[in-house]
Design a protein around this motif. Structure first.
Motif, PDB file in Angstrom:
ATOM      1  N   ARG A 584       0.835  -1.211   0.000  1.00  0.00           N
ATOM      2  CA  ARG A 584       0.000   0.000   0.000  1.00  0.00           C
ATOM      3  C   ARG A 584       0.865   1.255   0.000  1.00  0.00           C
ATOM      4  N   GLN A 585       1.946   1.242   0.760  1.00  0.00           N
ATOM      5  CA  GLN A 585       2.800   2.430   0.835  1.00  0.00           C
ATOM      6  C   GLN A 585       3.653   2.583  -0.426  1.00  0.00           C
ATOM      7  N   TYR A 586       3.952   1.476  -1.096  1.00  0.00           N
ATOM      8  CA  TYR A 586       4.613   1.556  -2.404  1.00  0.00           C
ATOM      9  C   TYR A 586       3.674   2.209  -3.407  1.00  0.00           C
ATOM     10  N   GLN A 587       2.403   1.802  -3.385  1.00  0.00           N
ATOM     11  CA  GLN A 587       1.431   2.386  -4.309  1.00  0.00           C
ATOM     12  C   GLN A 587       1.179   3.860  -4.006  1.00  0.00           C
ATOM     13  N   ALA A 588       1.408   4.249  -2.753  1.00  0.00           N
ATOM     14  CA  ALA A 588       1.284   5.663  -2.380  1.00  0.00           C
ATOM     15  C   ALA A 588       2.579   6.426  -2.652  1.00  0.00           C
ATOM     16  N   ALA A 589       3.558   5.760  -3.265  1.00  0.00           N
ATOM     17  CA  ALA A 589       4.853   6.374  -3.610  1.00  0.00           C
ATOM     18  C   ALA A 589       5.537   6.984  -2.399  1.00  0.00           C
ATOM     19  N   MET A 590       5.483   6.263  -1.268  1.00  0.00           N
ATOM     20  CA  MET A 590       6.157   6.751  -0.071  1.00  0.00           C
ATOM     21  C   MET A 590       7.632   6.351  -0.079  1.00  0.00           C
ATOM     22  N   TYR A 591       7.930   5.147  -0.583  1.00  0.00           N
ATOM     23  CA  TYR A 591       9.328   4.711  -0.661  1.00  0.00           C
ATOM     24  C   TYR A 591       9.406   3.491  -1.570  1.00  0.00           C
ATOM     25  N   HIS A 592      10.603   3.233  -2.083  1.00  0.00           N
ATOM     26  CA  HIS A 592      10.853   2.011  -2.848  1.00  0.00           C
ATOM     27  C   HIS A 592      10.697   0.805  -1.919  1.00  0.00           C
ATOM     28  N   PRO A 593      10.022  -0.260  -2.344  1.00  0.00           N
ATOM     29  CA  PRO A 593       9.933  -1.449  -1.483  1.00  0.00           C
ATOM     30  C   PRO A 593      11.292  -2.014  -1.096  1.00  0.00           C
ATOM     31  N   PHE A 594      12.281  -1.919  -1.989  1.00  0.00           N
ATOM     32  CA  PHE A 594      13.590  -2.500  -1.643  1.00  0.00           C
ATOM     33  C   PHE A 594      14.229  -1.763  -0.469  1.00  0.00           C
ATOM     34  N   ILE A 595      13.816  -0.522  -0.241  1.00  0.00           N
ATOM     35  CA  ILE A 595      14.350   0.238   0.903  1.00  0.00           C
ATOM     36  C   ILE A 595      13.939  -0.439   2.214  1.00  0.00           C
TER      37      ILE A 595
END
Length: 1478
Positions: A584-595
């Motif tokens: 959900r936070q990836y889709q909200a462009a909060m951070y890269h999932p790999f981070i």
């Protein structure tokens, strides 16, 4: 609001709303719209068409301080101080209206407080943006979810079915989820999406939120002003969000930490007054917690099902605040009010209204049961009927549209309920005089397209597109605004606002906060390492520097390496738990999932350092490994590196797969391979060529070689066994003796550690640092895989729902219209229901004639050393033929009263009287009543008919013939409208039909007195709720007595009830009596006692709750409990009860029908439960196939690993290890069987135990006997794949099968169930089982031989697997060349002459008996000698061992019963039990 509020209006920017929370004040357009209902002067926006007025005056205005007026006041002072802190001169009231001042007696105006910040934003020339959504001919194609048959093992393995499945996979059936949609949602507008479950609401919301990856195709046009969906997804993904109905957050983070992270991750580069990012984050968090009434909960954990946190309503507001903090411009909320009561749902809507007005966002919401007040908050409404759009337009014109079409609402039916009812053939009401009405979804859709409102919708789309879509200037302005927010070092084309290093810092901080919030788990992790270190250390306590301990030395190093490497496998469930949050936070462009993966790895390093230093120090120095600083630190370095490498590996496996079950299974198989091919259990020289490659790609192998070489490099082990020695060899010199250990040389009484490693394992010290480099390389590869999988495997598997029917059933499958991603199983319209048959079945139901009453009921429970009263002097009665509602706000004690009346409370003190016809209730009162719980708890694989028949056979007396019970079940199916679903699996039904099944299960028991129902409409859409209540009305009309709790129903549902018992907080009665036609009796009571007037259009249920001060925000100046206590109506109730008692006492008392606790004998209970358990497993193909496949794969893998083991010392040891590995397979098998055990116990505890269906001992017995056949079949498959592959003798097959194929599954089944009987859930069971199982494996004499166990030898005898493994022997040994030791006899002696005496008492043999030098001596001649000396194993003990293992099984069975009673059944405290004995 006064005109002065908008004094500085002309200073606002021209380019629309802001994208910063700090400055998200209304643009000119927003002010213009506000002006339409605040009489303020409006200013039109240049180069835009005049905005449509927002539904005129009908939109509900929500004041910004609605949730927290005091907090808003405090926040103003905080912001004022910050303004001064940043060096700005405080303006006087003449030059600014920033000062927070009351306007008359109204609330404080929050927007006024922030205008100063807005002015600073303008001065900084910060560009703002807003975005609308326009769509035409929108069509979404997904997988077809047609009804099918329930899988079972026979159908799963049927070749015809397998071919059909392969064909379906290649050419999956598709269908239109939604089609023909067209509409527009402007910035600052709220759209309500209405439709029945499965109609396509979730699909529509996801399509508008630009989340379409899971669909097969999306056609038509979607425009986000001048941006395409592709451009938006690639560069501005965070501006459009989809919020699922479940509020998924990290449970150990506080509310403040959750919101601060969201604000920080989307903090723009350009900020008002150039405040720092930290100040920005703090200010935004303060503003949001204030706006949404969360200031009091800032430091409270968000929580989840296991961790106590904020309430459900507060958690919903946290989700809204988080979306606001991320400054999303378009947000879709999917059924977000599910599970909330009406007042909390209204708060949710008001919070959204505030956010939409303040942020100028575009808000889209789907809701199933929306009240009128909630509906009035929306600008537009979209009605969906089976994937077709049948209305899209102004919310205040929707009702008139359908009225003019020819449909009318039921009495007091809310507008949203009416709009949904129109899409239900059984729920809509045609108006008199209207003909040719649209009936199907297509007809409705075409009617709308041809209507004036449909034309107006298209005109609005055209006008908006002309002004906004395709304008490069507007697109450029949007891009400029977005680019201005990007951090200096971030890619301008990236959808992320902050740079990668900034993301890493923020996510690492959050990871630390998560760990600090869950300190108990971190501490438990450290404690487990300490305990394991102590246990391991003491098992190998002070091992001598002797060749006798070479094997043990390898064992402790292997175990230390293994434990440090594999402890991370337990992280897999946690990784899948957090995946929806990261997605959900990836889709909200909060951070890269790999981070997140980077942060998890980096933050874990210090924890791993600490836990391993604790473990290493304890193990290293208790065991007494080589005492040099360099070797200790190399040992620690290797353990630490191995741990990091394997953590990266297991995390990568989890990140690369879609489901937790797949990850656990694959990790388990890989784990087995890693352990076996490390080189300890089977040296490389014994591995078969076809599988040896596994050793070369196994990182554990390189770690094991390095840690072993580090230890043995400086070791000169004194010889423990010199050949020959003893009587007759006293005067022999060392020149004529040799050490029997591998690696010895003639004439030396020690064995060099390096030579031992080289000959035994093929290891060399020179490879140590090479291997360390290989480990580093593996770590880099695994970490790269982890980062890649985490970044790109962001999809979530979408399950398609279908109603599943029993194979061979006659019922025709029903077409399923379920929405493939909604997770809500919908069912087709039940057109087959015969209304006359239903009425006839209900009419045949025996009428109830007895009246249940209660007087002066009080209930207190102990709370933290004191007592709390939950019910206070409650009286009432339930008459046959009457439907009585039990209502009140959350916490008023509705369910508590229901449980007290139904005798379902096991703690606290209940006082007062309960009567049936004025006489004492019968002793089997629970058996003579039915109780339908809020949760529909059933065995999911049972069919509806089987569930009802099970209830009838268990709860009706044995004197009733089976044929009569079966006939009555058929009657119940007709009554409940479940005939078409009689052979459908309960677990696949939709919510409405599961609720009907719950009621049917209770009716099948033939309750004579009363039917209790707790929240029967909870979680249903409005039409399903109406269907259930109509059914209950029919039951009541047939003479049933029904008492039913209900949580703030619609006016339409409220009219179904005859009588009402209304409670307020504290369990105090506010009203009991008739409701009256159109609720007139109830309304008159409240109005005559001082309440406000109930408006004609108002829901009486909401009115009465509002006037008594129910809900989160309502209060009452009148003490309605006191009013009721003194009211003549209360006196009338007491007189009515007394009259009932007087009349009833003139009749015979209601007889007790059951003179034992249960209706059927124990053997009958056990027989029915065993049958249910066996059928459940047979149909649960995932469970059984996992069990069988694991056995087969493990059998083949272990068998071929030790393929055709010879009879050398190493070969016999390999056979021993093959049995040891077979016992390890029991760990995943035991963990697996705990899940159905706990699930069955949960069904018993929640529903079947309170109904006195059967004895808990019958359940435990059935659980065991229902599991055993499948586990024996699994172990048989393992045996067949393993026994002859390893190369055991045929003569041992019978005994070995008895031990491993029959007795062994008996043991691990009972062991797994004993563990489960002690714990509340599967997660705890897995942890406890792992701890106990480690003892069983550690002390069975394989890892550490019996002679070396020292103090722990008593545990060896208590380890059941000691007796499984103790089954080899009576075979000759033929040593390999490397196992032969060379000894020179004295001059003149042959080898046989020299060693004959020694071999007579020590065993062994010589390969060259006639030689006079270099005698090749093998230390063991038979397996009995080798196993007896090394492992304390003797073949003579085999039948003793069988008996001992069966005794362990019997002991486990007794523990299973005892622990189930002690932890789950026992109601009295231990203190009271012991006191009673004394």
């Amino acid at each position: 609001m006064a005109d002065s509020t908008w004094a500085d209006i002309h200073e606002l920017p021209e380019n629309g709303g802001s994208s910063s929370v700090l400055s998200e004040l209304p643009s000119r357009r927003a002010i213009a719209e506000h002006g339409t209902y605040h009489d303020a002067p409006s200013t039109s926006v240049s180069n835009e068409e005049p905005p449509r007025k927002r539904r005129g005056s009908s939109v509900s205005r929500v004041d910004i301080d609605f949730f927290d007026p005091t907090g808003v006041r405090d926040l103003h002072r905080t912001l004022s101080r910050k303004s001064t802190h940043h060096g700005e001169k405080r303006p006087s009231t003449t030059e600014s209206d920033i000062t927070l001042a009351p306007i008359g007696d109204g609330p404080f105006d929050f927007e006024k407080t922030l205008r100063g910040l807005l002015r600073k934003r303008e001065q900084a020339d910060i560009k703002t943006r807003e975005i609308g959504v326009v769509f035409e001919d929108l069509r979404v194609v997904g997988l077809k979810a047609s009804a099918s048959y329930q899988e079972n093992m026979a159908s799963l393995l049927n070749p015809v079915n397998i071919l059909e499945k392969l064909r379906t996979i290649r050419h999956p059936p598709l269908r239109d989820l939604i089609s023909g949609f067209e509409g527009l949602v402007r910035p600052g507008e709220m759209l309500l999406v209405l439709g029945r479950p499965g109609s396509g609401c979730s699909t529509f919301l996801k399509a508008l939120a630009n989340q379409t990856d899971e669909f097969r195709a999306v056609e038509g046009t979607r425009s986000y002003d001048s941006l395409t969906p592709e451009e938006l997804n690639k560069h501005y993904r965070g501006d459009v969000q989809y919020c699922p109905e479940d509020d998924v957050h990290f449970p150990t983070l506080t509310v403040q930490q959750t919101l601060a992270f969201a604000a920080k991750s989307r903090a723009p580069q350009s900020r008002p007054d150039d405040i720092s990012r930290d100040d920005y984050t703090e200010t935004v968090t303060d503003i949001l917690t204030t706006i949404y009434g969360l200031r009091h909960a800032k430091n409270t954990p968000v929580g989840d099902a296991r961790i106590r946190g904020v309430s459900g309503g507060e958690k919903k507001r946290v989700s809204i605040a988080e979306a606001s903090a991320t400054r999303s411009r378009v947000t879709s909320w999917d059924n977000s009010t599910r599970g909330l009561d009406a007042s909390t749902a209204l708060e949710f809507g008001r919070a959204l209204r505030i956010g939409t007005d303040l942020d100028r966002t575009t808000t889209i919401v789907s809701i199933y049961q929306a009240g009128e007040s909630l509906y009035q908050l929306f600008d537009k409404v979209c009605v969906i009927y089976e994937g077709k759009m049948v209305y899209f337009g102004p919310a205040d014109r929707a009702k008139d549209y359908f009225l003019n079409m020819g449909y009318e609402p039921a009495n007091r039916q809310t507008t949203p309920d009416f709009l949904v009812a129109v899409t239900d053939p059984n729920g809509r009401i045609p108006r008199a005089g209207f003909n040719n009405l649209p009936r199907t979804a297509d007809e409705f859709a075409n009617y709308f397209k041809k209507s004036p409102l449909g034309e107006a919708n298209r005109n609005e789309i055209r006008a908006y597109k002309d002004a906004h879509v395709g304008s490069e200037e507007k697109a450029h302005a949007y891009r400029e605004s977005a680019w201005a927010e990007r951090a200096h070092h971030s890619n301008k084309k990236s959808p992320y606002t902050i740079s990668i290093p900034m993301q890493a810092r923020a996510v690492m901080l959050r990871r630390v906060q998560i760990l600090l919030g869950n300190r108990a788990a971190t501490i438990a992790n450290f404690v487990s390492f300490i305990l394991q270190g102590i246990i391991t250390g003491t098992v190998f306590l002070r091992i001598p520097e002797s060749t006798s301990a070479y094997y043990s030395r390898g064992g402790v190093l292997f175990f230390a390496l293994l434990f440090s490497a594999l402890s991370s496998m337990a992280e897999i469930p946690a990784l899948f738990t957090q995946r929806p949050i990261i997605l959900r936070q990836y889709q909200a462009a909060m951070y890269h999932p790999f981070i997140e993966a980077v942060a998890l790895t980096l933050v874990d390093i210090p924890i791993t350092l600490i836990s391993l230093i604790l473990f290493s120090v304890i193990v290293y120095f208790i065991v007494g490994l080589q005492a040099s600083a360099s070797q200790f630190f190399v040992f620690y370095l290797l353990l630490f590196t191995m741990s990091i490498v394997m953590k990266a590996w297991f995390r990568a496996v989890a990140a690369g797969l879609k489901s937790e079950a797949s990850a656990q299974s694959i990790a388990g198989v890989i784990l087995l391979g890693l352990i076996i091919y490390t080189g300890y259990t089977i040296p490389e020289r014994s591995m078969i060529g076809a599988l040896k490659w596994i050793s070369f790609i196994n990182p554990l192998r390189y770690g094991f070689e390095a840690v072993l070489a580090n230890e043995f490099h400086t070791l000169q082990g004194s010889c423990a066994s010199i050949v020959p020695q003893g009587p007759g060899y006293e005067n022999i010199s060392i020149d004529n003796q040799v050490c029997s250990t591998v690696g010895s040389l003639p004439g030396q009484n020690f064995v060099n550690g390096n030579r031992f490693l080289q000959l035994s394992y093929g290891y060399s010290y020179s490879n140590l640092w090479r291997n360390f480099g290989i480990l580093i390389a593996y770590g880099a590869v695994f970490l790269a895989a982890l980062l890649i999988f985490t970044e790109y495997n962001t999809g979530a598997g979408a399950n398609t729902s279908a109603v599943l029917f029993k194979r061979g059933s006659k019922g025709a499958p029903i077409e399923d219209k379920s929405d493939e991603e909604s997770g809500e199983k919908g069912v087709g319209v039940d057109s087959s229901r015969d209304a006359k048959a239903l009425e006839k079945a209900i009419a045949e139901q025996p009428r109830m004639t007895d009246i249940f009453s209660w007087q002066h009921i009080r209930y207190t429970v102990p709370v933290s050393g004191s007592e709390r009263q939950l019910l206070d002097d409650v009286s009432g009665y339930v008459a046959p033929g009457k439907l009585t509602a039990l209502m009140g706000e959350s916490g008023a004690g509705k369910t508590t009263l229901l449980n007290v009346l139904a005798e379902r409370v096991s703690m606290g003190v209940v006082t007062g009287d309960k009567f049936v016809n004025g006489q004492d209730v019968p002793s089997d009162f629970q058996s003579q009543t039915g109780y339908c719980q809020q949760m529909d708890t059933h065995v999911p694989t049972d069919t509806v008919r089987e569930a009802l028949l099970f209830s009838a056979r268990m709860r009706q007396p044995t004197s009733v013939p089976l044929a009569e019970k079966e006939a009555y079940v058929e009657t119940c199916l007709k009554m409940c409208g479940l005939e078409a679903y009689a052979d459908a699996a309960v677990g696949s039904l939709g919510v409405e039909h599961r609720k009907r099944t719950t009621i049917g299960v209770e009716l099948a028991a033939k309750p004579k007195l009363l039917l209790f129902l707790d929240e029967p409409t909870s979680g249903l859409d409005s039409q399903s709720a109406w269907a259930i209540m109509s059914f209950l009305r029919s039951l009541a009309d047939s003479g049933q007595a029904i008492l039913c709790t209900i949580h703030q129903p619609s006016a339409e549902l409220f009219q179904v009830f005859d009588r009402l018992l209304l409670l307020r907080k504290g369990g105090q009665t506010v009203y009991f009596g008739d409701i009256g036609h159109d609720a007139t009796t109830l309304i008159e009571y409240f109005e005559k006692n001082g309440s406000r007037t109930c408006h004609e259009s108002e829901n009486p249920a909401e009115f009465m709750l509002d006037v008594i001060g129910a809900g989160a925000t309502a209060t009452s100046t009148i003490d309605w409990y006191d009013v009721w206590s003194k009211a003549p109506e209360a006196q009338d109730v007491q007189r009515e009860i007394e009259a009932i008692h007087t009349e009833g006492r003139g009749r015979p008392a209601v007889e007790t029908t059951l003179h034992s606790e249960f209706a059927t004998p124990w053997l009958n209970q056990a027989k029915l439960l065993i049958k249910r358990s066996l059928i459940s497993h047979w149909r649960d193909t995932t469970y059984l196939m996992a069990k069988l496949v694991l056995n087969v794969v493990a059998g083949i893998f272990v068998g071929f690993t030790f393929f055709k083991a010879d009879n050398s010392q190493q070969g016999i040891q390999n056979k021993l290890f093959s049995i040891y590995m077979a016992t390890i397979v029991s760990a995943p098998l035991s963990n697996q069987l705990q899940v159905p055990f706990l699930r069955a116990r949960e069904i018993y505890e929640i529903r079947e135990r309170p109904s006195r269906m059967y004895s808990w001992t019958a359940l435990v017995t059935a659980q065991f006997l229902g599991e055993i056949p499948w586990n024996i079949i699994g172990s048989t498959l393992f045996f067949l794949c393993w026994f002859w592959t390893v190369g055991f003798e045929n003569s041992r097959a019978g005994y070995t099968y008895l031990m491993l194929g029959v007795t062994f599954p008996l043991y691990y089944t009972t062991f797994g169930m004993v563990t489960a009987s002690m714990v509340p859930n599967a997660e705890t069971a897995a942890i406890l089982f792992a701890f106990l199982f480690s003892f069983v494996l550690t002390f069975n004499g394989v890892l550490q031989p019996f002679r070396e166990l020292g103090w722990w030898q008593w545990m060896y005898r208590l380890s059941p697997y000691t007796y499984v493994i103790d089954a080899l022997g009576r075979q000759k040994i033929t040593c390999d060349a490397v196992e032969l030791v060379s000894v020179n006899p004295p001059s003149g002696s042959t080898c046989s002459e020299y060693l004959e005496r020694y071999m007579s008492f020590a065993g062994g043999y010589v390969t060259n008996p006639s030689a006079t030098e270099n005698c090749q001596f093998c230390a063991f001649a038979t397996t009995d000698q080798f196993l007896g000396l090394s492992f304390n194993i003797s073949y003579d003990h085999r039948w003793r061992n069988f008996g001992i293992l069966m005794a362990f099984v019997a002991f486990n069975l007794s523990c299973m019963f005892f622990f189930t009673w002690f932890f789950r059944i026992r109601t009295k405290s231990l203190k009271s039990l012991f006191a009673k004995k004394k």
